[in-house]
Each structure stands twice: as C-alpha cells, then as structure tokens.
Design an enzyme around this catalytic site. Structure first.
Site, PDB file in Angstrom:
ATOM      1  N   ASP A 227      62.622  39.753  77.842  1.00  0.00           N
ATOM      2  CA  ASP A 227      63.227  40.744  78.728  1.00  0.00           C
ATOM      3  C   ASP A 227      63.509  42.009  77.925  1.00  0.00           C
ATOM      4  OD1 ASP A 227      64.348  41.902  80.957  1.00  0.00           O
ATOM      5  OD2 ASP A 227      66.249  40.839  80.809  1.00  0.00           O
TER       6      ASP A 227
ATOM      7  N   GLU B 182      58.273  47.800  87.262  1.00  0.00           N
ATOM      8  CA  GLU B 182      59.154  48.012  88.408  1.00  0.00           C
ATOM      9  C   GLU B 182      58.818  49.269  89.204  1.00  0.00           C
ATOM     10  OE1 GLU B 182      63.879  47.433  89.375  1.00  0.00           O
ATOM     11  OE2 GLU B 182      62.940  46.714  87.551  1.00  0.00           O
TER      12      GLU B 182
ATOM     13  N   LYS C 140      57.728  44.645  90.253  1.00  0.00           N
ATOM     14  CA  LYS C 140      59.141  44.335  90.486  1.00  0.00           C
ATOM     15  C   LYS C 140      59.685  45.199  91.616  1.00  0.00           C
ATOM     16  CE  LYS C 140      62.032  43.329  87.124  1.00  0.00           C
ATOM     17  NZ  LYS C 140      62.835  43.455  85.879  1.00  0.00           N
TER      18      LYS C 140
ATOM     19  N   THR D 167      63.521  41.394  92.217  1.00  0.00           N
ATOM     20  CA  THR D 167      64.628  41.580  91.284  1.00  0.00           C
ATOM     21  C   THR D 167      65.915  41.930  92.026  1.00  0.00           C
ATOM     22  OG1 THR D 167      65.256  42.683  89.211  1.00  0.00           O
ATOM     23  CG2 THR D 167      64.134  44.032  90.886  1.00  0.00           C
TER      24      THR D 167
ATOM     25  N   PHE E  66      69.956  37.025  89.021  1.00  0.00           N
ATOM     26  CA  PHE E  66      70.666  37.604  87.880  1.00  0.00           C
ATOM     27  C   PHE E  66      71.905  36.790  87.517  1.00  0.00           C
ATOM     28  CE2 PHE E  66      69.313  42.335  87.584  1.00  0.00           C
ATOM     29  CZ  PHE E  66      67.979  41.965  87.602  1.00  0.00           C
TER      30      PHE E  66
END
Length: 316
Positions: free
Chosen positions: A16, A89, A125, A149, A171
C-alpha cells in the site's frame, strides 16, 4: 520464519504505497496507490524526476490528463516490480458522478493499454458511493476491473458484490479510529484489540457474508494501524499493507495463523442485505461511522488531488 512469510501462506500480500522503491524487499503480489500516496511520493527527491518528465512530455495537455499520466507512470514502475496488479484511483471529485467516473476509468485503461500494459493488470479504484458502485457495474461489463475503496459498511460491501466488482478495500484502521475517538476516555485498547477490534470485526463480517453467499468479489483489508490488526485478518483474500508495517512483519519472528476460513463462513448463519437504492442509502445513512468516514475520505482525497494539481502547475 517471520510473520510476513507466514502471512503469505494464507493471504495475498499487497503493498500500500506509491513508493515503489520500498516494495522490492517485501515481494508483494500486487500494489495499491491513491492520490495521497502519489502526492507524498512525488515530493520526495527520488521521485521528483518522474513528475518533471511527465509534465515536460505532456505540457500541452490539461492538468487532469497530466495527473492521469503521472498515475500511470507510477503504475508502470510498480508493475515492473510486482507480478500481479496495480490499483489506480479515479479522481475523488467524481465520487458522485457515475458517467464521469466511467469516462475517466476508460481513459485511464486506454492510457495503460497504449503503454503496452494489459487491462487485467490494472484495477480502477472508485469510492464506494451509490454512484461509484453503479459506475463499477458498467465498467466490469467492459472487462475493466474495479477496486472499490472508502468502504466502511456491510451494505456498501453487499452492493459492490451485487454489482460484480472485482475487489473491495474495507478500511480497518479508519473504522478503528472512529470508534476510538467516539469513545474518548472510555476507550479500552486491550478490550478492543485483536478479534474485538471494530475494524477487524467489520472486515471479518464482510468476508463471512461474501463466502457464505458465494460472491466472487475479492476482499482486501486496508488501512491498518498495527500488525495486530493485520494478523487478526490472516486468511482474508488479500491485505494491503504500508511499507512500515510490512517491515515490522518482515523483522518479527512468529506465527501468523489463519483467522478467516471459507468453510466456517459457508456454515455460518448470515442474513442477506438489501441493496436496492433506497435500502442502500438508508442503511449507509443509519451508520454514523460509515457515513462520516466515507465523506471524510472523499474530502481528503479530493484535497490531495488539488495539491497534486498545484505541483503540476508549478512544474509546467
């Protein structure tokens, strides 16, 4: 054997970070990025030349196009290191714009393909809003794989699975943060650790739901605050982990036993969640944590996109 190698026996480990130079030591399968990670990376001396080169080569293009070029430049470098996929993203400011998200995602994929990178190595994303989920539904039909996400609730996860999303990123750490802040002085760290961590419990419930009902959508726990949270989710399809926590796992000897199990999930009693639009919006609204963290995450990613634009304009 160190905990990272143990973890890899039951879970696909994903890096990440936008700092691709930090990846090679940990041998992740995939990598994820977001605007905040790319913003942090391009301000480091090691990566400033990438920003300078991309802006120089595409100076005549719009700022949005240059941002996408920059994301793809990082994606290409990452894909030279990882054998699997990279997540890139869509601008968070499109989080409530289905058509805009679809158009931007198609453009990003076309740019990757123009660079010789096949679309099955890229995950787009998208924020797990109602509009984002509908965009993913359209994109998946075009064989553009999506990583959903800013996901904080079971209803978001259920809707993503019904839409056929390739992967979700619930998350863990941000859920933990909200409950800890909400509890204030009453927070008991020991009592809310391990399997009792609210972020861990949320991802475990999503994993159980997916496996019980046989969804193909992959579950990738994200946003960790500690190795304890990571180890409590061993067995999850994937876990995306920051370089700092990868290093801790890599340098710590010990076991990392599987915690999540498909057979147990299939045998569990699980109620199906309604995912039509009114039900989705009500359930999300009814969850204060999920509502607040989703809005907060979109604002933060949008703000970092603005900062990235400023860096690009300064480099023109």
């Amino acid at each position: 054997m160190n905990q990272l190698d143990q973890l890899k026996r039951s879970t696909i480990v994903v890096a990440d970070t936008g700092d691709f130079q930090a990846m090679d030591a940990y041998k992740p399968q995939d990598a994820t990025t977001n605007p905040s990670l790319i913003l942090g990376a391009v301000q480091k001396d090691a990566y400033k030349p990438i920003l300078t080169r991309v802006v120089g080569e595409h100076r005549a293009e719009t700022t949005d196009e240059i941002i996408d070029r920059l994301l793809i430049a990082f994606g290409r470098e990452i894909l030279d290191i990882v054998p699997g996929r990279v997540s890139t993203e869509v601008d968070a400011r499109l989080s409530f714009d289905t058509a805009g998200t679809v158009a931007r995602a198609r453009k990003i994929i076309a740019m990757y393909e123009a660079e010789g990178i096949e679309r099955d190595r890229v995950l787009i994303k998208i924020a797990s809003t109602w509009e984002g989920i509908r965009a993913a539904e359209i994109l998946q039909r075009d064989n553009i794989r999506c990583n959903m996400t800013l996901l904080f609730s079971l209803v978001q996860a259920a809707a993503c699975a019904e839409a056929g999303a390739q992967l979700i990123s619930p998350f863990v750490g941000r859920i933990y943060d909200w409950y800890k802040k909400s509890a204030g002085a009453k927070w008991d760290e020991a009592a809310n650790a391990g399997d009792n961590d609210p972020g861990v419990k949320s991802v475990a419930a999503i994993y159980r739901y997916y496996k019980h009902f046989g969804y193909d959508t992959e579950v990738m726990g994200a946003s960790f605050r500690s190795t304890g949270q990571i180890l409590a989710l061993a067995g999850c399809d994937l876990l995306t982990i920051s370089p700092a926590l990868l290093e801790q796992l890599h340098t710590t000897e010990g076991e990392a036993p599987r915690k999540l199990d498909v057979k147990e999930a299939r045998a569990a009693t699980v109620d199906r969640v309604k995912t039509d639009e009114p039900s989705f919006r009500f359930q999300l609204n009814d969850d204060a944590m999920a509502t607040e963290k989703l809005a907060e995450g979109i604002r933060a990613f949008a703000a970092d996109a603005v900062k990235l634009e400023a860096l690009i304009e300064a480099a023109r």
